[in-house]
Write an enzyme that holds these catalytic residues in place. Structure first.
Site: not given
Length: 343
Positions: A26, A147, A203, A260, A267
């Site tokens: 990221w 997001g 999340k 996700t 992951r």
């Protein structure tokens, strides 16, 4: 077809330097977008040998294999030098390492704008990433960005949309929107820092549950129900901590939760699938080079839920599977056997 960067897209970042603290997928994807907008970008990582490899190969082979890195990105093994040179600082360090990394250079961010890309909750303090940053450093202004944005897709210029929030009436959020957004990376603004961060952290725990559901072979109906009820848990806790409920229905809540729980890039979902198949957590993590933030966050979420008097049955069962050696099949059965109630 690959998009090209126009002079108009680049001009806002001309002669400006951004530092990205964290060389994972990221952080690297964000550095690529900044470079696309004309910024000179410095990436810091904890391993100078790996930084040298990325510089030579122009590739982050561990986290973004096959993606070529633009020449506008350079690599800096000193977090102090990277941040000293920067006009804008992005923090993309996993929560479990965030404090120790920032403490290497407690003076560098004074008077500078910072953006947190980190998703999680520190286990012992129960602080959000922006709270950790503010505690250790003294940024001029601080924003959080979150997001549905898997790095594997963002780095390949596939479309994505996120939300950036700052508490200064959204001023820094609007600056980030103006200077970072690209035709394939759309940014919305908000002033709900609490909601944006909690959505991004919680999340991951629900995604572990979604993976368990998949690993147990429970089907799409069960997965849809889990995601929906998981969003209800996230919203209850976030609102009790001061978030706007509308935030959790947006990109950093529902949007990030969907991707996700459902994406092959997730992951946390992958770890959950293996748990659902009956494997032990320590064995799964031993062969997983990337960090599944939900594993650590599950402890924090359960503690926060109890502290705020918020019912969180899915997160409680995930915690039991992770840390109490409860069989995943029994955790699922106990959730399904709960007393009926109004939605």
């Amino acid at each position: 077809m690959a998009q090209t960067t126009t002079k108009e897209e680049k001009k806002l970042g001309e002669d400006k330097t951004a530092a990205v603290i964290g060389d994972g997928g990221w952080g690297t994807a964000m550095a690529m977008m900044l470079a696309e907008r004309g910024w000179r970008v410095l990436i810091w990582g904890h391993d100078p040998f790996y930084l040298d490899e990325m510089n030579r190969l122009r590739e982050n082979r561990l986290f973004l294999p096959g993606v070529k890195l633009p020449l506008e990105i350079t690599f800096e093994p000193s977090v102090a030098r990277a941040t000293d040179a920067a006009d804008l600082i992005f923090v993309a360090v996993p929560t479990k390492f965030l404090r120790s990394v920032l403490e290497q250079a407690p003076r560098v961010a004074s008077g500078k704008d910072m953006v947190s890309l980190t998703k999680g909750i520190e286990p012992h303090t129960l602080l959000r990433p922006s709270e950790i940053i503010a505690e250790i450093l003294t940024p001029k202004r601080l924003a959080v960005l979150s997001g549905p944005s898997h790095a594997e897709e963002v780095a390949r210029r596939l479309p994505a949309s996120v939300t950036v929030a700052s508490a200064d009436s959204g001023a820094l959020a609007r600056k980030v929107q103006e200077e970072v957004m690209t035709p394939h990376f759309r940014i919305y603004t908000s002033d709900d820092v609490i909601g944006i961060e909690l959505g991004g952290a919680l999340k991951n725990v629900i995604a572990l549950a979604a993976g368990i559901c998949i690993g147990l072979g429970m089907g799409d109906n069960a997965l849809a129900a889990l995601i929906t009820r998981g969003l209800a848990e996230i919203t209850r806790l976030a609102v009790s901590m001061g978030a706007n409920p509308r935030t959790l229905a947006g990109l950093s809540g529902m949007g990030d939760l969907i991707v996700t729980c459902c994406s092959c890039h997730s992951r946390n979902r992958r770890v959950g699938i293996e748990l659902g198949r009956g494997r032990r957590l320590k064995d799964i993590l031993a062969e997983t080079p990337q960090i599944a933030e939900g594993v650590t966050t599950a402890r924090s979420v359960v503690t926060l839920g109890r502290r705020h008097g918020v019912e969180m049955p899915i997160c409680e069962q995930v915690y039991n599977v992770l840390y109490e050696d409860k069989p995943a099949s029994q955790a699922a059965a106990d959730l399904l056997a709960r007393e009926g109630k109004a939605e």
